[in-house]
Structure formats: C-alpha cells, structure tokens
Write an enzyme that holds these catalytic residues in place. Structure first.
Site, PDB file in Angstrom:
ATOM      1  N   TYR A 143       0.837  -1.193  -0.016  1.00 48.58           N
ATOM      2  CA  TYR A 143      -0.028   0.071  -0.001  1.00 48.58           C
ATOM      3  C   TYR A 143       0.887   1.339  -0.080  1.00 48.58           C
ATOM      4  O   TYR A 143       1.478   1.655   1.012  1.00 48.58           O
ATOM      5  CB  TYR A 143      -1.010   0.026   1.249  1.00 48.58           C
ATOM      6  CG  TYR A 143      -1.885   0.983   1.282  1.00 48.58           C
ATOM      7  CD1 TYR A 143      -2.295   1.836   0.181  1.00 48.58           C
ATOM      8  CD2 TYR A 143      -2.893   0.882   2.411  1.00 48.58           C
ATOM      9  CE1 TYR A 143      -3.437   2.582   0.131  1.00 48.58           C
ATOM     10  CE2 TYR A 143      -4.054   1.790   2.133  1.00 48.58           C
ATOM     11  CZ  TYR A 143      -4.236   2.715   1.158  1.00 48.58           C
ATOM     12  OH  TYR A 143      -5.576   3.579   1.183  1.00 48.58           O
ATOM     13  N   LYS A 168      -1.142  -1.329  -4.171  1.00 48.68           N
ATOM     14  CA  LYS A 168      -2.296  -0.488  -3.975  1.00 48.68           C
ATOM     15  C   LYS A 168      -1.851   1.062  -3.849  1.00 48.68           C
ATOM     16  O   LYS A 168      -0.949   1.060  -3.075  1.00 48.68           O
ATOM     17  CB  LYS A 168      -3.100  -0.782  -2.753  1.00 48.68           C
ATOM     18  CG  LYS A 168      -4.329  -0.078  -2.479  1.00 48.68           C
ATOM     19  CD  LYS A 168      -5.315  -0.371  -1.199  1.00 48.68           C
ATOM     20  CE  LYS A 168      -6.593   0.212  -1.122  1.00 48.68           C
ATOM     21  NZ  LYS A 168      -7.446   0.179  -0.136  1.00 48.68           N
TER      22      LYS A 168
END
Length: 325
Positions: A143, A168
């Site tokens: 992330y 992400k």
C-alpha cells in the site's frame, strides 16, 4: 478463498466500538454479515476505514477473527468464500506481530500499510517488505500512501516475491502508477494485481482504470451499498451517462463534504453507517465525530442519489428499501 484473483467491489468495514470505546464483536459481525449479502469481492478487515492505527494487537486479532466468522456464517463453501484481508503496518517487528495475529484469526491475506516514521529509501522498503513476506504464509498487498513512495523498479523486485501479490496506490500520482504497471508488465510478471486506494475511489477510478488499475476500495459500500454497486455496475458496463450522473449528484458533492474537516474519510463514513441502523459506535481518538449538520447533508445527498438511480432505470440495483442500509 484467495486474494490473488480478486474481482468486484471491495468492502472495507468500519470497526464497531461500544460507547465505552471497546471493540463490539456482535455489532461488527452484524455489519459485515449484512454487507456480505450485497456480494463484495473481498472483506478488508481492520484497514484504514476500520481504524487499524487505533487497534491494539490483541483486539486487532479479535476484529479479524470476527470478520472471518461472519464470512463463514454466510454459508459460502471454502472454495467460493469471500477472502478476508487484514490490515498490517508499522515497523517490521510489529508488522510481523499483526501478520501472525491475522494468520491465527483465519485471514487469507494482508494489506500492508507503510512502515511508520522511519525512512530507509527504496533499499529500506525492499528490506522491510521482503522480511515481512518471509515471516508469514499470507499473501501481501503493498500500500503506497502518505510519504511512502515506491519506485517502479522496487515494485518489480517485490513482485518477484511469491507471496507479494498486489500493489495499492493511495497517492493519486497516475504518471507513477502507469510507470509501475508498465515496469512490472515488462518484467514478465503477469499475475500481479493493482488497486486504487484513494479516498472515495469512485472519483478517480475512471482514470485509474485507464492506466491498468481495475480494482478499488469503496468506503461508500459501508453505508450505501446500493449506490456503490450502481456506480460499479455502470462503470463495468461502460454506461458513461450513468457514471457521470452518479458523480454529479452524489460522489462530487459527497467528496466536497468529506473534505470539510480532517478525518471525515473515516468518521463521516462511520456516522453514516450508524445512521443506516448499524450500531458501529464512535470513532477512537485522535479522530472526532462529524458535525451533525454534515451528517444530515450527507444523508440528503444519499436520498437524492437514490432518486437519480431510479430515474436512470438501473435494473437490478438493490434499493435496500429506499433507506440507508
């Protein structure tokens, strides 16, 4: 259930607390179970919307275990079960504790938030994420957000690690995102997944999709699954007029409201989830509750958006009785 082949709308439940601020497992179970009826592609438990930074390791494990229990209670076969992905973060030693807790709780994977505070550059990111991947059997989704930025060549190297399965982005740099997608593709890795992790990702998903990012988080799914699914369905079917209408009547004004005060990306979502009849309780400090007038304004936006969906003749959209649910 595996996070390696995710599809559909991704659900990030709010974490329920009682009025004394303690984790409320029954209320959380009910919230997750109710949303499973709307068919999310995965449940991301105790992540950003679920106030991961506010959870101690022991209660974090209970949150993930409760989400896994709700998925099991929904009656899916093990082969067709909705995957549960737990949040994970902080420095390597503590991140491993969260990873092991998620594994004990029955999670299928981890969404790994950036390491806190320390900055070792790209070499430090490689060291952190390879150590975390080596320390757990769970699949990891990287992330990128806040001050943590991955160079494309770093993602290429991490994508070679067998249990690092996705990336992400929560920064919104589409130039960088396209360079990441291109570099990983050119390296020969073909089974890596990409996610849009921007707040209210519906506002940016058309642009992300254009650079090869098909999956996105939907906080709106917590409090208005019918609207989240209406948008997702219109986007999947290429119904551009419907997408534009939903952006105009709901997502754009909602984002303007969400930006009114810090922390609304979580606290406003939680307040609207409560307004829909789910006893999610208050947010934990340092977050604060949203102003009552902002909640009322958001509820009015939801009702206007439902009228717009009805006017568009969106077949098969579950109106949930016309109320926030």
């Amino acid at each position: 259930a595996s996070p390696r082949r995710l599809d559909g709308l991704l659900f990030f439940p709010v974490t329920a607390f009682d009025q004394d601020g303690r984790f409320a497992p029954d209320a959380y179970h009910a919230h997750v179970e109710a949303r499973l009826a709307h068919g999310p592609g995965a449940v991301f438990a105790a992540c950003g919307t679920g106030e991961f930074p506010a959870l101690a390791p022991a209660e974090y494990e209970q949150v993930v275990r409760t989400a896994v229990g709700a998925v099991s209670a929904a009656g899916s076969s093990s082969a067709g079960r909705v995957p549960v992905i737990g949040g994970c973060g902080y420095g390597t030693a503590l991140a491993l504790e969260y990873a092991h807790a998620a594994q004990r709780a029955g999670a299928n994977g981890l969404l790994v938030l950036p390491p806190y505070s320390a900055d070792g550059g790209q070499d430090g990111l490689l060291r952190h994420y390879t150590a975390l991947a080596a320390g757990t059997d769970l699949d990891l989704i990287l992330y990128q957000r806040d001050t943590t930025v991955f160079a494309p060549e770093t993602v290429v190297e991490l994508a070679q690690v067998p249990n690092i399965v996705g990336f992400k982005d929560g920064r919104g740099d589409l130039d960088l995102m396209l360079r990441v997608v291109s570099a990983v593709r050119a390296s020969g890795t073909t089974d890596f997944q990409y996610f849009n992790g921007m707040p209210t990702a519906e506002m940016t998903q058309q642009a992300y999709r254009a650079v090869g990012v098909p999956l996105y988080s939907s906080a709106v799914f917590c409090f208005a699954p019918d609207l989240a699914l209406a948008f997702h369905g219109a986007l999947e079917r290429g119904e551009h007029a419907s997408v534009d209408r939903l952006v105009d009547v709901f997502f754009r004004p909602y984002v303007q409201l969400r930006n009114a005060r810090p922390g609304y990306a979580v606290s406003l979502v939680k307040a609207l989830t409560r307004a829909g009849g789910h006893d999610a309780g208050p947010v934990r400090a340092p977050l604060v509750e949203p102003a009552a007038e902002h909640v009322a304004e958001a509820l009015a936006l939801i009702e206007r958006a439902r009228e717009a969906v009805a006017a568009l003749g969106a077949g098969g959209v579950d109106k949930v009785g016309g109320s926030v649910a």
